[in-house]
Design a protein around this motif. Structure first.
Motif, PDB file in Angstrom:
ATOM      1  N   MET A   1      51.524  36.356  40.221  1.00 25.56           N
ATOM      2  CA  MET A   1      51.414  37.584  40.962  1.00 25.56           C
ATOM      3  C   MET A   1      51.325  38.777  40.006  1.00 25.56           C
ATOM      4  O   MET A   1      50.529  39.679  40.221  1.00 25.56           O
ATOM      5  N   PHE A   2      52.127  38.754  38.957  1.00 23.48           N
ATOM      6  CA  PHE A   2      52.119  39.870  38.009  1.00 23.48           C
ATOM      7  C   PHE A   2      50.846  39.884  37.175  1.00 23.48           C
ATOM      8  O   PHE A   2      50.364  40.951  36.805  1.00 23.48           O
ATOM      9  N   VAL A   3      50.296  38.716  36.906  1.00 26.62           N
ATOM     10  CA  VAL A   3      49.064  38.646  36.127  1.00 26.62           C
ATOM     11  C   VAL A   3      47.913  39.280  36.900  1.00 26.62           C
ATOM     12  O   VAL A   3      47.112  40.026  36.333  1.00 26.62           O
ATOM     13  N   PHE A   4      47.843  39.022  38.198  1.00 27.78           N
ATOM     14  CA  PHE A   4      46.769  39.614  39.003  1.00 27.78           C
ATOM     15  C   PHE A   4      46.881  41.132  39.042  1.00 27.78           C
ATOM     16  O   PHE A   4      45.875  41.843  38.989  1.00 27.78           O
ATOM     17  N   LEU A   5      48.102  41.638  39.107  1.00 26.38           N
ATOM     18  CA  LEU A   5      48.310  43.088  39.086  1.00 26.38           C
ATOM     19  C   LEU A   5      47.863  43.673  37.747  1.00 26.38           C
ATOM     20  O   LEU A   5      47.195  44.712  37.711  1.00 26.38           O
ATOM     21  N   GLN A   6      48.200  42.999  36.652  1.00 18.45           N
ATOM     22  CA  GLN A   6      47.798  43.491  35.339  1.00 18.45           C
ATOM     23  C   GLN A   6      46.286  43.409  35.149  1.00 18.45           C
ATOM     24  O   GLN A   6      45.676  44.298  34.558  1.00 18.45           O
ATOM     25  N   ILE A   7      45.659  42.361  35.654  1.00 16.59           N
ATOM     26  CA  ILE A   7      44.195  42.250  35.554  1.00 16.59           C
ATOM     27  C   ILE A   7      43.532  43.352  36.369  1.00 16.59           C
ATOM     28  O   ILE A   7      42.524  43.924  35.954  1.00 16.59           O
ATOM     29  N   ALA A   8      44.104  43.690  37.527  1.00 15.82           N
ATOM     30  CA  ALA A   8      43.542  44.760  38.354  1.00 15.82           C
ATOM     31  C   ALA A   8      43.616  46.103  37.641  1.00 15.82           C
ATOM     32  O   ALA A   8      42.707  46.931  37.758  1.00 15.82           O
ATOM     33  N   VAL A   9      44.674  46.332  36.882  1.00 17.46           N
ATOM     34  CA  VAL A   9      44.840  47.623  36.194  1.00 17.46           C
ATOM     35  C   VAL A   9      44.043  47.663  34.902  1.00 17.46           C
ATOM     36  O   VAL A   9      43.347  48.643  34.613  1.00 17.46           O
ATOM     37  N   TYR A  10      44.113  46.590  34.089  1.00 16.84           N
ATOM     38  CA  TYR A  10      43.505  46.608  32.763  1.00 16.84           C
ATOM     39  C   TYR A  10      42.074  46.098  32.732  1.00 16.84           C
ATOM     40  O   TYR A  10      41.359  46.346  31.767  1.00 16.84           O
ATOM     41  N   GLY A  11      41.653  45.354  33.726  1.00 16.48           N
ATOM     42  CA  GLY A  11      40.300  44.811  33.750  1.00 16.48           C
ATOM     43  C   GLY A  11      40.093  43.777  32.664  1.00 16.48           C
ATOM     44  O   GLY A  11      40.966  42.957  32.383  1.00 16.48           O
ATOM     45  N   LEU A  12      38.935  43.809  32.027  1.00 16.45           N
ATOM     46  CA  LEU A  12      38.625  42.831  30.982  1.00 16.45           C
ATOM     47  C   LEU A  12      39.445  43.042  29.718  1.00 16.45           C
ATOM     48  O   LEU A  12      39.564  42.138  28.900  1.00 16.45           O
ATOM     49  N   GLY A  13      40.024  44.218  29.541  1.00 13.42           N
ATOM     50  CA  GLY A  13      40.871  44.482  28.379  1.00 13.42           C
ATOM     51  C   GLY A  13      42.113  43.611  28.347  1.00 13.42           C
ATOM     52  O   GLY A  13      42.718  43.417  27.300  1.00 13.42           O
ATOM     53  N   TYR A  14      42.486  43.067  29.484  1.00 12.75           N
ATOM     54  CA  TYR A  14      43.654  42.178  29.542  1.00 12.75           C
ATOM     55  C   TYR A  14      43.429  40.913  28.725  1.00 12.75           C
ATOM     56  O   TYR A  14      44.375  40.354  28.174  1.00 12.75           O
ATOM     57  N   PHE A  15      42.193  40.472  28.604  1.00 10.89           N
ATOM     58  CA  PHE A  15      41.883  39.225  27.930  1.00 10.89           C
ATOM     59  C   PHE A  15      41.539  39.404  26.457  1.00 10.89           C
ATOM     60  O   PHE A  15      41.280  38.431  25.770  1.00 10.89           O
ATOM     61  N   LYS A  16      41.524  40.617  25.957  1.00  9.29           N
ATOM     62  CA  LYS A  16      41.200  40.867  24.560  1.00  9.29           C
ATOM     63  C   LYS A  16      42.475  40.861  23.731  1.00  9.29           C
ATOM     64  O   LYS A  16      43.515  41.351  24.158  1.00  9.29           O
ATOM     65  N   ASN A  17      42.381  40.323  22.527  1.00  8.89           N
ATOM     66  CA  ASN A  17      43.548  40.238  21.646  1.00  8.89           C
ATOM     67  C   ASN A  17      43.966  41.593  21.103  1.00  8.89           C
ATOM     68  O   ASN A  17      45.133  41.835  20.869  1.00  8.89           O
ATOM     69  N   ASN A  18      43.023  42.472  20.885  1.00  9.79           N
ATOM     70  CA  ASN A  18      43.335  43.729  20.221  1.00  9.79           C
ATOM     71  C   ASN A  18      43.591  44.882  21.193  1.00  9.79           C
ATOM     72  O   ASN A  18      43.713  46.012  20.767  1.00  9.79           O
TER      73      ASN A  18
END
Length: 90
Positions: A1-18
């Motif tokens: 549930m928290f991951v979906f919220l973070q993906i909604a806020v950060y978008g593709l930046g959530y999956f980048k290491n930097n």
């Protein structure tokens, strides 16, 4: 549930290491810290329930239940650490 919220806020930046979550603005910081706090609280609650459940099922005291959870970790981690330490010496 928290991951979906973070993906909604950060978008593709959530999956980048930097990507730095704290520099994404005030909304990003709020979402990050609330998610972080809730994940920590839920993890601790899960650990407490696990210890209580283990002590009830096996009819142990709380201390013995905690040791019962730590011993398998020790039997797995200690030999690995010893093997790594010995291999680094030679």
């Amino acid at each position: 549930m928290f991951v979906f919220l973070q993906i909604a806020v950060y978008g593709l930046g959530y999956f980048k290491n930097n990507s730095d979550y704290l520099e994404s603005g005030i909304a990003g910081s709020i979402v990050f810290w609330i998610s972080f706090a809730m994940e920590i609280l839920l993890s601790l609650t899960s650990l407490v329930f696990t210890v209580i459940g283990l002590s009830e099922v096996q009819k142990f005291s709380i201390g013995k239940a905690i040791v019962n959870l730590i011993l398998p970790i020790a039997f797995i981690v200690v030999p690995i650490v010893l093997i790594v330490a010995i291999s680094m010496v030679f």
